[in-house]
Write a protein that holds these residues in place. Sequence first.
Motif, PDB file in Angstrom:
ATOM      1  N   SER A  91       1.592  -1.280  -0.137  1.00 32.87           N
ATOM      2  CA  SER A  91      -0.029   0.129  -0.034  1.00 32.87           C
ATOM      3  C   SER A  91       1.080   0.877  -0.136  1.00 32.87           C
ATOM      4  CB  SER A  91      -0.797  -0.199   1.639  1.00 32.87           C
ATOM      5  OG  SER A  91       0.151  -0.598   2.420  1.00 32.87           O
ATOM      6  N   SER A  92       2.323   1.255   0.595  1.00 36.70           N
ATOM      7  CA  SER A  92       2.951   2.044   0.424  1.00 36.70           C
ATOM      8  C   SER A  92       3.051   2.366  -1.212  1.00 36.70           C
ATOM      9  CB  SER A  92       4.201   2.046   1.315  1.00 36.70           C
ATOM     10  OG  SER A  92       4.164   2.215   2.880  1.00 36.70           O
ATOM     11  N   LEU A  93       3.957   1.273  -1.974  1.00 35.18           N
ATOM     12  CA  LEU A  93       4.276   1.622  -2.717  1.00 35.18           C
ATOM     13  C   LEU A  93       3.136   2.087  -4.275  1.00 35.18           C
ATOM     14  CD1 LEU A  93       6.972  -1.211  -3.236  1.00 35.18           C
ATOM     15  CD2 LEU A  93       7.575   1.518  -2.939  1.00 35.18           C
ATOM     16  N   ALA A  94       2.077   1.556  -3.263  1.00 30.82           N
ATOM     17  CA  ALA A  94       0.973   2.588  -4.551  1.00 30.82           C
ATOM     18  C   ALA A  94       0.600   3.822  -3.927  1.00 30.82           C
ATOM     19  CB  ALA A  94      -0.580   0.935  -4.409  1.00 30.82           C
ATOM     20  N   GLU A  95       1.040   4.203  -2.863  1.00 29.26           N
ATOM     21  CA  GLU A  95       0.734   5.519  -2.437  1.00 29.26           C
ATOM     22  C   GLU A  95      -0.818   5.825  -1.631  1.00 29.26           C
ATOM     23  OE1 GLU A  95       2.327   8.981  -3.685  1.00 29.26           O
ATOM     24  OE2 GLU A  95       4.081   8.269  -3.663  1.00 29.26           O
ATOM     25  N   GLN A  96      -1.019   4.771  -1.472  1.00 33.14           N
ATOM     26  CA  GLN A  96      -2.026   4.457  -0.664  1.00 33.14           C
ATOM     27  C   GLN A  96      -1.874   4.492   1.485  1.00 33.14           C
ATOM     28  OE1 GLN A  96      -3.667   0.938  -2.065  1.00 33.14           O
ATOM     29  NE2 GLN A  96      -5.637   1.964  -2.790  1.00 33.14           N
TER      30      GLN A  96
ATOM     31  N   GLU B 512      11.447   4.700  10.275  1.00 32.22           N
ATOM     32  CA  GLU B 512      11.591   3.423  11.360  1.00 32.22           C
ATOM     33  C   GLU B 512      10.726   1.921  10.659  1.00 32.22           C
ATOM     34  OE1 GLU B 512      13.163   1.945  14.459  1.00 32.22           O
ATOM     35  OE2 GLU B 512      13.984   4.230  14.423  1.00 32.22           O
ATOM     36  N   ILE B 513       9.856   2.448  10.453  1.00 33.13           N
ATOM     37  CA  ILE B 513       9.050   1.766   8.913  1.00 33.13           C
ATOM     38  C   ILE B 513       9.777   0.450   8.086  1.00 33.13           C
ATOM     39  CG2 ILE B 513       6.906   1.724   7.803  1.00 33.13           C
ATOM     40  CD1 ILE B 513       5.520   3.454  10.084  1.00 33.13           C
ATOM     41  N   SER B 514      10.185   2.173   7.289  1.00 30.44           N
ATOM     42  CA  SER B 514      10.224   1.320   6.633  1.00 30.44           C
ATOM     43  C   SER B 514      12.102   0.014   6.460  1.00 30.44           C
ATOM     44  CB  SER B 514      10.972   2.130   5.048  1.00 30.44           C
ATOM     45  OG  SER B 514      12.034   3.384   6.020  1.00 30.44           O
ATOM     46  N   ARG B 515      13.038   0.698   6.913  1.00 29.82           N
ATOM     47  CA  ARG B 515      13.323  -0.128   7.326  1.00 29.82           C
ATOM     48  C   ARG B 515      13.003  -2.003   8.523  1.00 29.82           C
ATOM     49  NH1 ARG B 515      16.304   3.955   9.083  1.00 29.82           N
ATOM     50  NH2 ARG B 515      15.805   4.106  10.893  1.00 29.82           N
ATOM     51  N   SER B 516      12.304  -1.620   8.901  1.00 34.68           N
ATOM     52  CA  SER B 516      11.528  -3.390   9.632  1.00 34.68           C
ATOM     53  C   SER B 516      10.928  -3.914   8.107  1.00 34.68           C
ATOM     54  CB  SER B 516      10.148  -2.444  10.544  1.00 34.68           C
ATOM     55  OG  SER B 516      11.024  -1.738  11.774  1.00 34.68           O
ATOM     56  N   GLY B 522      12.223  -7.512   2.495  1.00 37.51           N
ATOM     57  CA  GLY B 522      12.946  -7.173   1.491  1.00 37.51           C
ATOM     58  C   GLY B 522      12.809  -6.281   0.481  1.00 37.51           C
ATOM     59  N   THR B 523      11.706  -6.057   0.392  1.00 34.97           N
ATOM     60  CA  THR B 523      11.725  -4.778   0.180  1.00 34.97           C
ATOM     61  C   THR B 523      12.642  -3.137   0.151  1.00 34.97           C
ATOM     62  OG1 THR B 523       9.370  -5.498  -0.579  1.00 34.97           O
ATOM     63  CG2 THR B 523      10.202  -3.191  -1.828  1.00 34.97           C
ATOM     64  N   GLU B 524      13.380  -2.307  -1.012  1.00 36.97           N
ATOM     65  CA  GLU B 524      14.644  -1.694  -0.344  1.00 36.97           C
ATOM     66  C   GLU B 524      13.907  -0.514   0.340  1.00 36.97           C
ATOM     67  OE1 GLU B 524      16.866   1.452  -2.412  1.00 36.97           O
ATOM     68  OE2 GLU B 524      16.626  -0.504  -3.602  1.00 36.97           O
ATOM     69  N   ALA B 525      14.579  -0.175   1.654  1.00 37.43           N
ATOM     70  CA  ALA B 525      14.016   0.504   2.469  1.00 37.43           C
ATOM     71  C   ALA B 525      13.612   2.133   2.197  1.00 37.43           C
ATOM     72  CB  ALA B 525      14.817   0.789   4.032  1.00 37.43           C
ATOM     73  N   GLY B 526      14.408   2.420   1.024  1.00 39.88           N
ATOM     74  CA  GLY B 526      14.895   3.619  -0.013  1.00 39.88           C
ATOM     75  C   GLY B 526      13.563   4.137  -0.305  1.00 39.88           C
ATOM     76  N   LEU B 527      12.927   2.771  -0.954  1.00 41.19           N
ATOM     77  CA  LEU B 527      11.127   2.522  -1.831  1.00 41.19           C
ATOM     78  C   LEU B 527      10.679   2.968  -0.952  1.00 41.19           C
ATOM     79  CD1 LEU B 527      12.580  -0.489  -4.434  1.00 41.19           C
ATOM     80  CD2 LEU B 527      11.912   2.075  -5.044  1.00 41.19           C
ATOM     81  N   VAL B 528      10.234   2.600   0.025  1.00 48.52           N
ATOM     82  CA  VAL B 528       9.135   2.523   0.816  1.00 48.52           C
ATOM     83  C   VAL B 528       9.308   3.928   1.640  1.00 48.52           C
ATOM     84  CG1 VAL B 528       7.832   1.544   2.355  1.00 48.52           C
ATOM     85  CG2 VAL B 528       9.126   0.637   1.173  1.00 48.52           C
ATOM     86  N   TYR B 529      10.152   4.647   1.689  1.00 51.44           N
ATOM     87  CA  TYR B 529      10.634   5.373   2.607  1.00 51.44           C
ATOM     88  C   TYR B 529      10.153   6.815   2.290  1.00 51.44           C
ATOM     89  CZ  TYR B 529      12.997   9.533   4.879  1.00 51.44           C
ATOM     90  OH  TYR B 529      12.731  10.245   6.059  1.00 51.44           O
ATOM     91  N   ASP B 530      10.359   6.573   0.526  1.00 49.07           N
ATOM     92  CA  ASP B 530      10.515   7.894  -0.499  1.00 49.07           C
ATOM     93  C   ASP B 530       8.862   7.488  -0.886  1.00 49.07           C
ATOM     94  OD1 ASP B 530      13.205   8.824  -0.453  1.00 49.07           O
ATOM     95  OD2 ASP B 530      14.032   7.498  -2.113  1.00 49.07           O
ATOM     96  N   ALA B 531       7.813   6.880  -0.553  1.00 51.93           N
ATOM     97  CA  ALA B 531       6.894   6.654  -1.321  1.00 51.93           C
ATOM     98  C   ALA B 531       5.634   7.053   0.424  1.00 51.93           C
ATOM     99  CB  ALA B 531       6.150   5.497  -1.788  1.00 51.93           C
ATOM    100  N   LEU B 532       6.231   6.864   0.912  1.00 53.41           N
ATOM    101  CA  LEU B 532       6.114   6.921   2.329  1.00 53.41           C
ATOM    102  C   LEU B 532       6.034   8.765   2.970  1.00 53.41           C
ATOM    103  CD1 LEU B 532       6.402   3.954   4.970  1.00 53.41           C
ATOM    104  CD2 LEU B 532       4.132   5.133   3.886  1.00 53.41           C
ATOM    105  N   LEU B 533       6.658   8.763   2.780  1.00 46.71           N
ATOM    106  CA  LEU B 533       6.782  11.090   2.765  1.00 46.71           C
ATOM    107  C   LEU B 533       6.414  11.316   1.718  1.00 46.71           C
ATOM    108  CD1 LEU B 533       9.030  11.771   4.405  1.00 46.71           C
ATOM    109  CD2 LEU B 533      10.204  12.454   3.176  1.00 46.71           C
ATOM    110  N   ARG B 534       6.608  10.633   0.545  1.00 51.41           N
ATOM    111  CA  ARG B 534       5.495  11.579   0.131  1.00 51.41           C
ATOM    112  C   ARG B 534       3.805  11.423  -0.022  1.00 51.41           C
ATOM    113  NH1 ARG B 534       8.290   9.483  -4.386  1.00 51.41           N
ATOM    114  NH2 ARG B 534       6.867   7.803  -5.058  1.00 51.41           N
TER     115      ARG B 534
END
Lengths: 434, 612
Positions: A91-96, B512-516, B522-534
């Motif tokens: 859901s993060s990657l989907a920007e949800q 913290e969330i993206s690193r966990s 195994g998904t790269e933390a940077g990707l999740v971090y950027d998406a969540l920050l946006r």
Amino acid sequence: MAKKKTASKKTTKTSARASAPSRKKKTSRKTATKKAATKKKVSRSKGSPPVRKEGKILKKRAKSPTGLSTKDRNKFTISRINELATEVVDSSLAEQDPFMEVPTRAVSNMRFNRAKRILEMGSNTQRRELFNLNQARKFMQTLLLAKGCKDLVEVGKTLSLRGMYYKSLHTIQGTKEKTFDEQSESDTILEDIEVTLATLREDLHVFAKKRGTMVGNITVFDKGDEINCRRMGSGGYAIPSICEPNVIKFGKSEAKFVLHVEKDTVWSRFNEDRFWETHNCILTEGSGQPPRGVRRLLHRLHNELGLPIYCLLDCDPWGHYIYSVIKQGSINLAYESERMAVPEAKYLGIRAVDYERCGLSDDVKIALSDRDRTRAKQIAEYPWFKDRRHWQTEIKKMLGNGFKMEVESLITKDISYVTEEYVPERLRQMDFLD
Amino acid sequence: MSIPSTVPATDKTKQPDRKKKGSTRGSTAEEMASRQREISVSEFFAKNRHLLGFDNPRKAMLTTVKEAVDNALDACEEANILPDLHVEVLQLGETRFRITIRDNGPGIVRKQIENIFGKLLYGSKFHRLKMSRGQQGIGISAAGMYGLMTTGQPVVIVTKTSKRKPSHEVVLKMDTSKNRADVVSETEKASADELFPNGSGTQVSIELEGRYLKGRQSIGEYLEQTAIANPHASITYLSPGNERSDFPRGVQELPPEPSEIKPHPKGIELGTLIQMLERTSSTQLGAFFKNEFCRVGPNVAKEICRRAELTDRTWIKQVEHQDAEKLYEAIQQVKIMSPPTNCLVPIGSKALLAGLLKEVEAEFFTASCRPPTVYRGNPFQIEVGIAYGGSLPGDELARVLRFANRVPLLYQQSACCSFKAAMEASWKNYGLTQSRSSLPSGPLVIMIHMASVWVPFTSESKEAIADYDEIRKEMKLALQECGRKLGTYLRRRMRMKRESQRRDVFARYIGEISRSCEAITGTEAGLVYDALLRRAESKTAEADNVLDDEGRVVDDGGALARDGDVVIRDVSGPMDPDEDLFGNSDASPPKKKNAARALKKRAVSKPRKSGK
């Protein structure tokens, strides 16, 4: 297997034995406040009903398969943790907005199964969202602890609740904020993870501090070590936090029943008087509100060996609630009731009528506080007490007396009055509450 | 106006005498008559100088400056000259000062000098209904008189009427008993020409006894407030400490010339009506009403006469006292259109904002201009401006700046209608704190201006506006209008602050969330971090996007953004463009960090509509 053995040995050494009587009140009170807190949470969560439903919520209560081998159970646990994190990542990657559905652990989401006479957890869940100011921190902590559990399962080691707290404790980068302020924070989250993943705490390789003691005519095998509970000296056998069949196996037993007493001091009295020997029974103690290990053990003793369970508890609302937890399961851990509750457990004493019946002196009276009264009325209203006529009279009698009594009050008659007269008399007369 | 030209016959000074000589009580009428004589107005005011604002040395200095500045501004505006004033206070002794005020006005014709500066109740403004600062022609002569009385020094006037004519220096000494001035000396002074680079102007110097203190109710404050209400004037002030303050011009245009109006029938009293009947040049009632009053046409005149059982043809000479009374009553009953209001020249919200912007260092400015209305037949108009935040002191009560016809009022605040109106408005609704029956507290400056052809002061010293219901109501309405805008702004600012705090919270945990998640899946933390920050940024987008590059609100559902009467100054950023609009380039105050840090601009990622 070998690895596990060393781990458990280590923990046995490190965890100190609970010191008894003061403990009881503390724990039972804690449960009460916790309940109040969860109650609040529910009413808040009601405002935001889940919007997305398709396939985002983890499959409900897919009970962890108990019959599986350790290896398979670990696999299962890891896949559940993976699922949880994958939801968040997707859901993060989907920007949800990422969220998780956490089953509600509160009175509102608990129902009393009259047929089985145990408490069961309902299907209500509470959404935990990252982009909610009140939940963001918890959201982060949940993932952090989930990761910690995964690490544990992978290396095949176990940690205590406190160990888990320390494992996930660090300062958040770029701030002065710590991931956890105190252990109680991580304890609750761990319970949340347990219910969310529909796994057991032991499957997450986390155990609680050891509490509770056992002695009696039984032999058990603890991780393969033979333990003869007839030869435990004055200390008794410390009941481990995890009492699953793969850890504790029952050996030879002649005992005819189990006597569970509230706390360590009373238990010591019985042990010293070799009560278990003279009456051919097993003697357990739960240091107040019995921890999961003790309850699981009682459950197994009752179901596997067919031993009746008798409880000797204080005559006060907290004693009554301890009985209720042993019998029906606790509200907080309603999802575990099936594995822990002993609906056939009997309440042996102390009874409100014992003040007159045993001719006790005025000194043993402890006046009921307002809190006690409220709690007593609350307990009387619980559905599993509501239809028990004897219990209603018992609670009414206690409230009418205006005082409570501890098991120790019987010592005023004679040091061994409780072991030599009181309990044998009750057993003989089959005089107990159900 | 009711200034007595003579005082009652019993002379107060004589009374104690009479009592003392208890034995000679039986004074005859003749004896008494010998003691009864006329008192000149100047004598009356020399004794009662507190009525004119000369109660104490400190106030006397302020009043002197005030009267001279008022006159100078009035003169310049009437002559269509952008005023350039120069005020200088020179300390001669411990309690002795010389106050000099110079303007670039039209100058004064030689023969009028004695009258203007030497005669009380001489002026151009009393007999007309026109919006002006001065009213009755007492001020500057009274100041000169005060100077003469306390120091014995005459008033020195230098004036030049045109480039071709030489400057005149006239030294005047008041004669209080005759209510006129004696010329001590008179010289043509070519050397004084340099005082008036524009070819004309007047300079007055008065030496007086006074006391100089800084702070509230000082000359400095008075000039500062004058600059707020008169953004078209440029004022230079040299204080006794030889500190020079410049109050530069905020707008380059003179306010339009106010027009004169005739009295409105509903605004006069019976006595005035009788007097007007006696003096009029008309011969018949109909013509009298049409010529002497505004808003009276033939029909209205007829109606008035009919109700008074007269006709519009009735000869004025035949109108008796009781007829006049009937006429007066008829006037009250007849419906008459309100007086014209084009005679009023309000400061205008733009100029008012310009004035506030250049003198008050705040963060939020708004102004509101009520439509003109009428009290007692006099048209008036209320304008209110407020400034909030910035470097204003946040823990004090709000400051109320009161103005009447562009003149700051510094004394008797609590007696003033505008103060009461400011107190009555419920500021709590607009996000400010206010205790019962007091002004709101917080970094707030409230400016209230009343423009009228006749401002009802509570006393001759013109310190407080009388409390008419109509006036107070208008003031309250204007205050509320400004308050609402301030409320909108404050609520939004709170929201922004909250949003930016929210974002901080989210941003803190995202790492913290993206690193966990990486550790588990195994998904790269940077990707999740950027998406969540946006996601977090768009969730809390209100923290950005609120001010555009010009420090203006771009987005609040539109209201504040489109409102021309609101200026929000991003105190940490560049000055507001309106500053240039008002032609004020050299007055940018030092930038301050302050409570508005929450407004700190962030990179604008995506424009977004505000949630609520």
